[in-house]
Design a protein around this motif. Sequence first.
Motif, PDB file in Angstrom:
ATOM      1  N   VAL A  43      50.554   9.264 -24.204  1.00 28.68           N
ATOM      2  CA  VAL A  43      49.230   8.823 -23.767  1.00 28.68           C
ATOM      3  C   VAL A  43      49.274   8.420 -22.296  1.00 28.68           C
ATOM      4  O   VAL A  43      50.197   7.743 -21.846  1.00 28.68           O
ATOM      5  N   LEU A  44      48.259   8.848 -21.560  1.00 30.48           N
ATOM      6  CA  LEU A  44      48.069   8.490 -20.162  1.00 30.48           C
ATOM      7  C   LEU A  44      47.023   7.385 -20.101  1.00 30.48           C
ATOM      8  O   LEU A  44      45.955   7.504 -20.689  1.00 30.48           O
ATOM      9  N   SER A  45      47.345   6.294 -19.425  1.00 32.98           N
ATOM     10  CA  SER A  45      46.372   5.221 -19.210  1.00 32.98           C
ATOM     11  C   SER A  45      45.711   5.418 -17.851  1.00 32.98           C
ATOM     12  O   SER A  45      46.320   5.937 -16.920  1.00 32.98           O
ATOM     13  N   ALA A  46      44.470   4.996 -17.743  1.00 29.51           N
ATOM     14  CA  ALA A  46      43.728   5.137 -16.490  1.00 29.51           C
ATOM     15  C   ALA A  46      44.475   4.447 -15.351  1.00 29.51           C
ATOM     16  O   ALA A  46      45.054   3.377 -15.527  1.00 29.51           O
ATOM     17  N   GLY A  47      44.479   5.071 -14.187  1.00 33.65           N
ATOM     18  CA  GLY A  47      45.127   4.496 -13.019  1.00 33.65           C
ATOM     19  C   GLY A  47      45.551   5.561 -12.034  1.00 33.65           C
ATOM     20  O   GLY A  47      45.178   6.728 -12.139  1.00 33.65           O
ATOM     21  N   ILE A  48      46.344   5.153 -11.071  1.00 32.11           N
ATOM     22  CA  ILE A  48      46.800   6.036 -10.008  1.00 32.11           C
ATOM     23  C   ILE A  48      47.925   6.936 -10.518  1.00 32.11           C
ATOM     24  O   ILE A  48      48.881   6.478 -11.129  1.00 32.11           O
ATOM     25  N   ILE A  49      47.789   8.229 -10.227  1.00 34.86           N
ATOM     26  CA  ILE A  49      48.848   9.209 -10.482  1.00 34.86           C
ATOM     27  C   ILE A  49      49.441   9.531  -9.119  1.00 34.86           C
ATOM     28  O   ILE A  49      48.742  10.059  -8.246  1.00 34.86           O
ATOM     29  N   GLU A  50      50.706   9.178  -8.922  1.00 36.66           N
ATOM     30  CA  GLU A  50      51.363   9.423  -7.640  1.00 36.66           C
ATOM     31  C   GLU A  50      52.235  10.667  -7.764  1.00 36.66           C
ATOM     32  O   GLU A  50      53.042  10.777  -8.682  1.00 36.66           O
ATOM     33  N   ILE A  51      52.068  11.579  -6.817  1.00 37.75           N
ATOM     34  CA  ILE A  51      52.796  12.844  -6.814  1.00 37.75           C
ATOM     35  C   ILE A  51      53.557  12.939  -5.501  1.00 37.75           C
ATOM     36  O   ILE A  51      52.997  12.687  -4.429  1.00 37.75           O
ATOM     37  N   TYR A  61      43.353   9.370  -8.767  1.00 38.75           N
ATOM     38  CA  TYR A  61      42.967   8.415  -9.803  1.00 38.75           C
ATOM     39  C   TYR A  61      42.584   9.221 -11.033  1.00 38.75           C
ATOM     40  O   TYR A  61      41.728  10.101 -10.970  1.00 38.75           O
ATOM     41  N   GLY A  62      43.220   8.931 -12.159  1.00 41.48           N
ATOM     42  CA  GLY A  62      42.913   9.623 -13.399  1.00 41.48           C
ATOM     43  C   GLY A  62      42.446   8.646 -14.457  1.00 41.48           C
ATOM     44  O   GLY A  62      42.918   7.516 -14.533  1.00 41.48           O
ATOM     45  N   ALA A  63      41.502   9.101 -15.287  1.00 44.21           N
ATOM     46  CA  ALA A  63      41.034   8.304 -16.420  1.00 44.21           C
ATOM     47  C   ALA A  63      42.049   8.437 -17.559  1.00 44.21           C
ATOM     48  O   ALA A  63      43.069   9.118 -17.416  1.00 44.21           O
ATOM     49  N   SER A  79      40.072  12.986 -18.732  1.00 43.97           N
ATOM     50  CA  SER A  79      38.631  13.257 -18.737  1.00 43.97           C
ATOM     51  C   SER A  79      38.065  13.388 -17.323  1.00 43.97           C
ATOM     52  O   SER A  79      37.097  14.105 -17.106  1.00 43.97           O
ATOM     53  N   SER A  80      38.666  12.707 -16.346  1.00 44.18           N
ATOM     54  CA  SER A  80      38.253  12.868 -14.950  1.00 44.18           C
ATOM     55  C   SER A  80      39.404  12.478 -14.034  1.00 44.18           C
ATOM     56  O   SER A  80      40.245  11.658 -14.391  1.00 44.18           O
ATOM     57  N   CYS A  81      39.414  13.078 -12.863  1.00 45.60           N
ATOM     58  CA  CYS A  81      40.493  12.814 -11.907  1.00 45.60           C
ATOM     59  C   CYS A  81      39.969  13.153 -10.511  1.00 45.60           C
ATOM     60  O   CYS A  81      39.284  14.160 -10.330  1.00 45.60           O
ATOM     61  N   TYR A  82      40.262  12.281  -9.543  1.00 45.73           N
ATOM     62  CA  TYR A  82      39.821  12.534  -8.182  1.00 45.73           C
ATOM     63  C   TYR A  82      40.752  11.845  -7.201  1.00 45.73           C
ATOM     64  O   TYR A  82      41.557  10.997  -7.559  1.00 45.73           O
ATOM     65  N   ASP A  83      40.620  12.229  -5.934  1.00 43.52           N
ATOM     66  CA  ASP A  83      41.418  11.681  -4.847  1.00 43.52           C
ATOM     67  C   ASP A  83      41.172  10.179  -4.772  1.00 43.52           C
ATOM     68  O   ASP A  83      40.030   9.740  -4.652  1.00 43.52           O
ATOM     69  N   SER A  84      42.227   9.390  -4.846  1.00 43.38           N
ATOM     70  CA  SER A  84      42.071   7.936  -4.880  1.00 43.38           C
ATOM     71  C   SER A  84      41.575   7.360  -3.555  1.00 43.38           C
ATOM     72  O   SER A  84      41.025   6.275  -3.522  1.00 43.38           O
ATOM     73  N   GLU A  85      41.749   8.095  -2.459  1.00 45.78           N
ATOM     74  CA  GLU A  85      41.303   7.579  -1.168  1.00 45.78           C
ATOM     75  C   GLU A  85      39.845   7.933  -0.866  1.00 45.78           C
ATOM     76  O   GLU A  85      39.211   7.316  -0.038  1.00 45.78           O
ATOM     77  N   GLN A  86      39.308   8.948  -1.541  1.00 42.67           N
ATOM     78  CA  GLN A  86      37.924   9.350  -1.345  1.00 42.67           C
ATOM     79  C   GLN A  86      37.270   9.538  -2.710  1.00 42.67           C
ATOM     80  O   GLN A  86      36.976  10.653  -3.114  1.00 42.67           O
ATOM     81  N   PRO A  87      37.053   8.449  -3.439  1.00 39.06           N
ATOM     82  CA  PRO A  87      36.487   8.589  -4.780  1.00 39.06           C
ATOM     83  C   PRO A  87      35.095   9.218  -4.745  1.00 39.06           C
ATOM     84  O   PRO A  87      34.264   8.853  -3.930  1.00 39.06           O
ATOM     85  N   GLN A  88      34.887  10.178  -5.667  1.00 39.99           N
ATOM     86  CA  GLN A  88      33.599  10.847  -5.755  1.00 39.99           C
ATOM     87  C   GLN A  88      32.677  10.136  -6.738  1.00 39.99           C
ATOM     88  O   GLN A  88      31.482  10.307  -6.704  1.00 39.99           O
ATOM     89  N   GLN A  89      33.251   9.372  -7.627  1.00 36.44           N
ATOM     90  CA  GLN A  89      32.447   8.677  -8.626  1.00 36.44           C
ATOM     91  C   GLN A  89      33.215   7.456  -9.107  1.00 36.44           C
ATOM     92  O   GLN A  89      34.415   7.399  -8.990  1.00 36.44           O
ATOM     93  N   GLU A  90      32.509   6.518  -9.626  1.00 38.00           N
ATOM     94  CA  GLU A  90      33.142   5.332 -10.195  1.00 38.00           C
ATOM     95  C   GLU A  90      33.420   5.588 -11.664  1.00 38.00           C
ATOM     96  O   GLU A  90      32.589   6.153 -12.374  1.00 38.00           O
ATOM     97  N   ILE A  91      34.583   5.205 -12.119  1.00 33.97           N
ATOM     98  CA  ILE A  91      34.911   5.300 -13.534  1.00 33.97           C
ATOM     99  C   ILE A  91      34.851   3.892 -14.085  1.00 33.97           C
ATOM    100  O   ILE A  91      35.505   2.984 -13.579  1.00 33.97           O
ATOM    101  N   GLU A  92      34.046   3.703 -15.106  1.00 35.65           N
ATOM    102  CA  GLU A  92      33.930   2.385 -15.698  1.00 35.65           C
ATOM    103  C   GLU A  92      35.224   2.002 -16.380  1.00 35.65           C
ATOM    104  O   GLU A  92      35.873   2.837 -17.006  1.00 35.65           O
ATOM    105  N   PRO A  93      35.630   0.738 -16.269  1.00 40.02           N
ATOM    106  CA  PRO A  93      36.843   0.304 -16.941  1.00 40.02           C
ATOM    107  C   PRO A  93      36.713   0.512 -18.448  1.00 40.02           C
ATOM    108  O   PRO A  93      35.666   0.281 -19.027  1.00 40.02           O
ATOM    109  N   VAL A  94      37.800   0.951 -19.044  1.00 40.50           N
ATOM    110  CA  VAL A  94      37.819   1.196 -20.481  1.00 40.50           C
ATOM    111  C   VAL A  94      38.535   0.042 -21.159  1.00 40.50           C
ATOM    112  O   VAL A  94      39.566  -0.418 -20.683  1.00 40.50           O
TER     113      VAL A  94
END
Length: 126
Positions: A43-51, A61-63, A79-94
Amino acid sequence: MSFSLRIATPALDVFSGTVDYVSLNTPDGRAGFLRGALPRVAVLSAGIIEITVGDEKISLYGADGIFSISSDGMTIVTSSCYDSEQPQQEIEPVDSNAGRQERYAKARIASSLIKMKGKKFPEETF
């Protein structure tokens, strides 16, 4: 020593390429992976994915989602993933407890199926 990484959402493939290192959140805490990591589905928890690719570091940032590691590399499905420095949308905390048992059960089933894939069963069991 590198390995292949694919990050996918229902809408698109966010990342696909060869990487040296991946760090991500799991329900048990942060985990990092190099080439040769033991195969698993987890299981992946929401947060930063560092590559890490050579000297370059990518932060996404991945949900919540799931990831798998096999001899072919690593796949992350979220379910969603975007560049953590330029977020395109807010993901509500789960709520971290909401759906935890279901996610755990799905990960266990997937892990069991992977383990069973290589086993031979006697014909009389079917």
